[in-house]
Design an enzyme around this catalytic site. Sequence first.
Site, PDB file in Angstrom:
ATOM      1  CE1 TYR A 145      43.858  35.970  36.659  1.00  0.00           C
ATOM      2  CE2 TYR A 145      42.727  34.656  38.314  1.00  0.00           C
ATOM      3  CZ  TYR A 145      42.820  35.811  37.562  1.00  0.00           C
ATOM      4  OH  TYR A 145      41.882  36.798  37.710  1.00  0.00           O
ATOM      5  CG  ASP A 240      47.525  31.898  44.611  1.00  0.00           C
ATOM      6  OD1 ASP A 240      46.568  31.384  45.228  1.00  0.00           O
ATOM      7  OD2 ASP A 240      47.381  32.632  43.617  1.00  0.00           O
ATOM      8  CE  LYS A 268      39.729  29.820  42.338  1.00  0.00           C
ATOM      9  NZ  LYS A 268      39.039  30.004  41.103  1.00  0.00           N
TER      10      LYS A 268
HETATM   11  N1  PMP Z   1      44.896  32.598  42.803  1.00  0.00           N
HETATM   12  C1  PMP Z   1      44.619  31.480  42.135  1.00  0.00           C
HETATM   13  C2  PMP Z   1      45.600  30.355  42.153  1.00  0.00           C
HETATM   14  C3  PMP Z   1      43.420  31.384  41.424  1.00  0.00           C
HETATM   15  O1  PMP Z   1      43.163  30.265  40.735  1.00  0.00           O
HETATM   16  C4  PMP Z   1      42.500  32.446  41.456  1.00  0.00           C
HETATM   17  C5  PMP Z   1      41.170  32.384  40.728  1.00  0.00           C
HETATM   18  N2  PMP Z   1      41.021  31.464  39.742  1.00  0.00           N
HETATM   19  C6  PMP Z   1      42.836  33.592  42.174  1.00  0.00           C
HETATM   20  C7  PMP Z   1      44.035  33.627  42.851  1.00  0.00           C
HETATM   21  C8  PMP Z   1      41.901  34.744  42.257  1.00  0.00           C
HETATM   22  O2  PMP Z   1      40.816  34.439  43.072  1.00  0.00           O
HETATM   23  P1  PMP Z   1      39.444  35.263  42.930  1.00  0.00           P
HETATM   24  O3  PMP Z   1      38.869  34.936  41.601  1.00  0.00           O
HETATM   25  O4  PMP Z   1      38.619  34.773  44.095  1.00  0.00           O
HETATM   26  O5  PMP Z   1      39.773  36.698  43.066  1.00  0.00           O
END
Ligand code: PMP
Length: 433
Positions: A145, A240, A268
């Site tokens: 994701y 990511d 995060k």
């Molecule tokens: N990339 C990864 C690997 C994630 O786990 C997440 C959120 N779970 C996101 C991007 C998106 O981040 P946000 O919810 O702060 O938009």
Amino acid sequence: MNIDQSVALYKEAEEHIVGGVNSPSRAYKGVGGGTPIFMEKAEGAYFWDVDGNKYIDYLGAYGPIIAGHAHPHIAKAIAESAYNGVLYGTPTKLENRFAKMLKEAIPSMEKVRFVNSGTEAVMTTIRVARAYTNRTKVIKFSGCYHGHSDLVLVAAGSGPATLGTPDSAGIPKSIAQEVITVPFNDVESFREAIEVHGEDVAAVLVEPIVGNFGIVEPKPGFLQEVNDIAHDAGALVIYDEVITAFRFTYGSAQDLVGVEPDMTALGKIIGGGLPIGAYGGRVDIMEQVAPLGPAYQAGTMAGNPASIASGIACLEVLKEEGTYEKLDKLGAMLENGILDHARTYALPVKVNRLKGALTVYFTDTEIENYEQAEASNGDMFSRFFHLMLQEGINLAPSKFEAWFLTIAHTEEDIQETLKAVEKSFKTLANELR
Ligand code: PMP
């Protein structure tokens, strides 16, 4: 356990907020439904709900809360920043300080830019990679994701050479056709995708240690091969690290896997619980970004003093000696205990763990990719989730999410959690008979 207030509040929420929640997984759809618990207070490793029940928390707000809830150092930094003015719309000294901290911890980020979420960070790295390479396609790995921007909400086609289909309504097919999805840990599928689409591929988007179908580590050599194959084809590699940065070490997963990407997206943990994202990478790539280059990205709230102050305070806490050793020790206790109880009750359980993050899968198969994680038993997980909740243990409501330990958890918390695990496994085993 009495949850009358949560039931009433959820009913009210459903009248006013779509689905009663502000992010879909909070509705417990992934665990067969039920009333989402309305939490009222969080401190250290604990939650208290609106009915006065206490929980040990392993959700960690889906990752950011690694220092524990309401950590005094972070809370103080946020409070001070509030009294100093929460939003300026001008540059501030703190942004420089935080950018330097991030660069020191993640050297491949030669230049950084702050945004407001992981979604924004990833979305922008893709735009910048497209600007830099003058290409359009993106390769990603199934089950990973990367936020909810159009391009990354695309599922796998039927093979490595086929293009994706949208994962959500409202995403044009034309956008999905720019995405190729291949299985994680499968070099040959990746190579095949590059062979077919190589000249059009702007970037390969990778969770270097997966957090989104549970914690799944790359096979030895996999990420180096991905880097080499991508670079040979003229594509950039984007990590990511929204979940992984500062989760396993003071720095990034790049340190652990020994491979450097061209660009990195963060979120995060680096906000200490306040909204944030950041992206960065090689100078020549980052110079594509406005005001220096033609790739536009902006943000009213970007680099806001409260999020930056919170992020700095969080990293200061994490930098203290022993943080990751403690998380690892607690994680190992939890993993061993869960596996012991699974053996006792003859349940098919696998645990994937790295330091203070682990995933419990109900399966007999080792989990190395999304397809295997997807095949694990969701009904058993759902039952387990609800049994644990009744015992006062708050897990993420999805079989794919990790349990996140914080430095506020204690060995006593782990023992108490393991008692709940034993009781839940016993019930599950009885029900299966
Ligand atoms: N990339 C990864 C690997 C994630 O786990 C997440 C959120 N779970 C996101 C991007 C998106 O981040 P946000 O919810 O702060 O938009």
